[in-house]
Design an enzyme around this catalytic site. Structure first.
Site, short mmCIF file in Angstrom:
data_model
loop_
_atom_site.label_atom_id
_atom_site.label_comp_id
_atom_site.label_asym_id
_atom_site.label_seq_id
_atom_site.Cartn_x
_atom_site.Cartn_y
_atom_site.Cartn_z
CB SER A 20 -86.63 19.50 -60.38
OG SER A 20 -85.31 19.45 -60.87
CG HIS A 45 -87.54 23.03 -62.89
ND1 HIS A 45 -87.76 24.37 -63.16
CD2 HIS A 45 -86.33 22.97 -62.29
CE1 HIS A 45 -86.73 25.08 -62.72
NE2 HIS A 45 -85.84 24.25 -62.20
CG ASP A 47 -82.82 22.14 -62.34
OD1 ASP A 47 -83.04 23.36 -62.31
OD2 ASP A 47 -83.41 21.31 -61.62
CG MET A 49 -76.78 22.56 -62.93
SD MET A 49 -76.55 21.64 -61.41
CE MET A 49 -78.21 21.67 -60.76
CG HIS A 78 -83.24 26.89 -63.42
ND1 HIS A 78 -83.20 26.44 -62.11
CD2 HIS A 78 -82.54 28.07 -63.43
CE1 HIS A 78 -82.53 27.30 -61.37
NE2 HIS A 78 -82.10 28.28 -62.14
CG MET A 80 -78.79 27.07 -62.42
SD MET A 80 -79.16 25.68 -61.32
CE MET A 80 -80.16 24.70 -62.43
CG MET A 149 -82.10 30.16 -57.55
SD MET A 149 -82.68 28.57 -58.19
CE MET A 149 -82.06 27.39 -56.99
N GLY A 154 -77.31 24.51 -57.83
CA GLY A 154 -76.25 23.54 -58.12
C GLY A 154 -76.60 22.12 -57.68
N GLY A 156 -79.75 19.38 -55.84
CA GLY A 156 -81.07 19.11 -55.28
C GLY A 156 -80.94 18.70 -53.82
N GLY A 157 -82.06 18.58 -53.14
CA GLY A 157 -82.08 18.03 -51.80
C GLY A 157 -81.54 18.92 -50.69
CG ASP A 187 -85.55 25.61 -58.54
OD1 ASP A 187 -85.67 24.53 -57.96
OD2 ASP A 187 -84.86 25.77 -59.57
N GLY A 188 -86.23 25.03 -54.94
CA GLY A 188 -85.27 24.51 -53.97
C GLY A 188 -85.88 24.29 -52.60
C1 DX5 Z 1 -81.07 23.39 -57.85
C2 DX5 Z 1 -82.09 23.22 -58.95
C3 DX5 Z 1 -83.40 22.74 -58.49
C4 DX5 Z 1 -83.40 21.38 -57.85
C5 DX5 Z 1 -84.43 21.39 -56.75
O1 DX5 Z 1 -79.98 24.10 -58.33
O2 DX5 Z 1 -82.31 24.47 -59.63
O3 DX5 Z 1 -84.38 22.80 -59.53
O4 DX5 Z 1 -83.69 20.34 -58.75
O5 DX5 Z 1 -84.35 20.23 -56.05
P1 DX5 Z 1 -85.08 20.03 -54.64
O6 DX5 Z 1 -86.53 20.24 -54.87
O7 DX5 Z 1 -84.71 18.63 -54.29
O8 DX5 Z 1 -84.50 21.06 -53.68
ZN ZN Z 2 -84.06 24.61 -61.06
#
Ligand code: DX5
Ligand code: ZN
Length: 234
Positions: A20, A45, A47, A49, A78, A80, A149, A154, A156-157, A187-188
Site C-alpha cells: 500500500s 494498492h 488508498d 480517502m 481502494h 474510501m 477490512m 482511514g 495505516g499502521g 487490508d490492514g
Molecule cells: C487503511 C488502508 C490500508 C492501509 C494499510 O484504511 O485501506 O490500505 O494502507 O496499512 P497497514 O498495512 O499499515 O495496516
Molecule cells: Zn486500502
C-alpha cells in the site's frame, strides 16, 4: 462396509501481495514505485480517502495518474469515499485496473459495480469490520474482488482485528456455494506473523503498508509475505 470418506485436498497457495503506497515516502514516491516494480509484489494498492467516509484525507487523481504511468503492477485502487459513482470514470482514465468501493458508501451498489465494469475495470466491494458478510449475498456473483477490512479504514499502521479470520471463512464459503470467481483481499494490519493464517482462512490478496515500507529490506519482506501456504481445498 464403511462409506468412503471424501478427503479434502491440500494445496499450496501463494498469495498475491499488494503493497500500500499510503505507507511510502511521499517525498520520493517515484523511488518507492520503482522498488515495488523491481520486487515480487503482484499489485500496487492505492488508498483514496475523502475526509467524509473516513476521518482522513490521502491522495487523489493527479497522484494516481502519475503513479500508474510508471507502475508495472496491477493498479488496485481502494476508494474510501462517499459517492464513488461521481469519480469512477476519472479513476478509469487515471489508470485503475481494479476499482473497489465500500458497501457502506453505496446506496445503489449493483449500479456502481455495473458502472465500474462498463468502464473496463475490475470491480471490487469493500466491507468495514462491523459489516456482516451476509450483506454480500446479492452482489457476490457480480464482483471481481471482495476486500475485507481488517482494521477500521482511514489509517495505516493499526492492529489486525481477529474477527477477520471468521469473516474470511464466511466469504470463502459464500464464494464456493455461489460459484463466484471473486478474489478475497485483506487490508490492514498484515504482518509476516499473521500473513499465513490470513491466507489459510481464505485470503487471495494481502495488502501491506507499514510491514513493507517500514522494513529495512522491503523486497525481502514482500518475498516473505509471498510464501506458499498449505490450504485445504473444499
Ligand atoms: C487503511 C488502508 C490500508 C492501509 C494499510 O484504511 O485501506 O490500505 O494502507 O496499512 P497497514 O498495512 O499499515 O495496516
Ligand atoms: Zn486500502
Amino acid at each position: 462396509m464403511y462409506p468412503l470418506k471424501t478427503r479434502n485436498a491440500l494445496e499450496k497457495k501463494i498469495p498475491l501481495i499488494a503493497p500500500s503506497l499510503l505507507a511510502a515516502n511521499f517525498l520520493e514516491i517515484g523511488k518507492d514505485v520503482e522498488m515495488i516494480n523491481a520486487s515480487h509484489a503482484d499489485w500496487l494498492h492505492l488508498d483514496v480517502m475523502d475526509g467524509r467516509f473516513v476521518p482522513n484525507i490521502s491522495f487523489g487523481l493527479p497522484v494516481i495518474s502519475a503513479v500508474t504511468k510508471v507502475s508495472k503492477k496491477v493498479n488496485d485502487v481502494h476508494l474510501m469515499i462517499e459517492e464513488p459513482e461521481k469519480y469512477a470514470e476519472a479513476f478509469a482514465k487515471a489508470g485503475a485496473d481494479y476499482l473497489t468501493v465500500h458497501i457502506e458508501a453505496c446506496r445503489h451498489l449493483h449500479r456502481n459495480i455495473q458502472q465500474i465494469k462498463g468502464l473496463g475495470m475490475k470491480a471490487g466491494v469493500a466491507l468495514n469490520p462491523h459489516t456482516p458478510v451476509s450483506e454480500l449475498e446479492n452482489i457476490i456473483a457480480d464482483v471481481d474482488l471482495v476486500l475485507i477490512m481488517s482494521v477500521n479504514p482511514g489509517f495505516g499502521g493499526q492492529h489486525f482485528i481477529e474477527q477477520t479470520y471468521i469473516k474470511l471463512r464466511q466469504v470463502r464459503e459464500m464464494i464456493r456455494r455461489t460459484g463466484s470467481s471473486a478474489l478475497i483481499e485483506v487490508d490492514g494490519g498484515i504482518t509476516t506473523q499473521n500473513a499465513a493464517l490470513v491466507v489459510e482462512a481464505g485470503a487471495d490478496v494481502l495488502v501491506a503498508g507499514n510491514t513493507v515500507f517500514s522494513s529495512p529490506d522491503p523486497a525481502a519482506t514482500i518475498r516473505e509475505l509471498r510464501q506458499p501456504v498449505t490450504v485445504i481445498m473444499p
